[in-house]
Design a protein around this motif. Structure first.
Motif, PDB file in Angstrom:
ATOM      1  N   LEU A   1     -36.999  36.383  -6.691  1.00 53.15           N
ATOM      2  CA  LEU A   1     -36.185  36.832  -5.561  1.00 53.15           C
ATOM      3  C   LEU A   1     -35.403  35.695  -4.894  1.00 53.15           C
ATOM      4  N   PRO A   2     -36.002  34.528  -4.622  1.00 54.23           N
ATOM      5  CA  PRO A   2     -35.187  33.435  -4.063  1.00 54.23           C
ATOM      6  C   PRO A   2     -34.092  32.968  -5.016  1.00 54.23           C
ATOM      7  N   GLN A   3     -34.387  32.938  -6.319  1.00 53.38           N
ATOM      8  CA  GLN A   3     -33.372  32.575  -7.317  1.00 53.38           C
ATOM      9  C   GLN A   3     -32.219  33.576  -7.288  1.00 53.38           C
ATOM     10  N   ASP A   4     -32.573  34.843  -7.186  1.00 54.41           N
ATOM     11  CA  ASP A   4     -31.550  35.886  -7.210  1.00 54.41           C
ATOM     12  C   ASP A   4     -30.634  35.768  -5.997  1.00 54.41           C
ATOM     13  N   LEU A   5     -31.216  35.511  -4.840  1.00 54.06           N
ATOM     14  CA  LEU A   5     -30.408  35.327  -3.640  1.00 54.06           C
ATOM     15  C   LEU A   5     -29.463  34.138  -3.796  1.00 54.06           C
TER      16      LEU A   5
END
Length: 226
Positions: free
Chosen positions: A204-208
């Protein structure tokens, strides 16, 4: 690479692998967090190239792939039975909801219902899942990804969908899933659910970060055309 043959949007090479992977990652996560790990579900993911694509972006994904894809076919029914029992133990309604993890009540469901409606997303729920259930929130991201990938024909429409996804990650998923994953990690030794938890907290942090980078790239391209 174009988003779709009819689309006028061109995706820079730096984002193609991410775009190919992210929809599969959201689908894999919602499949396993949203329902019991049936034999057909496990077999579906183990027998296709999709698992390899979904697994490549995170160490948690690679953990999950090693576990699922290394199993002998004859052992899968027993493994699914064990993991189904673990799902029932771990994935109770309260533990998988944003309101429970952030200490708030039904107002979250009202807020999320408005978010979904404003984006034109309506869910066909299998049971009585609340709007703040983790599987519903993951499905929302998966739906918007599909729209962005296959139904955007202008930079403006892509930017609108990017902004909705960015805001949803910032204001919802990334506000409570770290606590959810921490709790899950402490409660299980299941390689399936540990792999899923590690995958979720890494991805999720990578995707953001990638959403922000692509949005900035689109803004730069749009400005240069003026």
């Amino acid at each position: 690479m174009t988003l779709q043959s009819a689309s006028s949007l061109v995706v820079p090479e730096a984002y193609t692998r991410w775009l190919e992977s992210r929809g599969l990652i959201y689908q894999l996560l919602l499949d396993f967090f949203g329902r019991k790990p049936s034999l057909s579900l496990v077999a579906q993911w183990c027998s296709t190239r999709q698992m390899s694509i979904a697994a490549e972006m995170t160490e948690g994904g690679r953990e999950l792939k090693r576990y699922l894809c290394s199993q002998e076919p004859g052992k899968l029914p027993q493994i699914c039975k064990q993991e189904t029992q673990e799902y029932t133990r771990l994935m109770n309604e309260r533990a998988t909801r944003e309101a429970a993890n952030r200490g708030r009540a039904e107002e979250f469901c009202n807020v999320l219902s408005d978010v979904y409606a404003s984006a034109g997303v309506v869910f066909k729920k299998c049971g009585e899942e609340a709007d703040d259930h983790i599987a519903i929130e993951l499905e929302f991201m998966a739906v918007l990804h599909e729209r962005m990938l296959y139904n955007c024909f202008t930079v403006r429409s892509a930017m609108e969908l990017l902004e909705i996804q960015e805001a949803f990650l910032e204001e919802h998923l990334l506000r409570w899933t770290p606590q959810f994953c921490e709790r899950l990690n402490s409660l299980t030794e299941s390689k399936l659910y540990l792999g899923l938890s590690h995958m979720l907290e890494e991805f999720l942090p990578q995707d953001l970060q990638m959403l922000r980078a692509w949005k900035a790239s689109l803004e730069t391209s749009a400005t240069s055309m003026l």
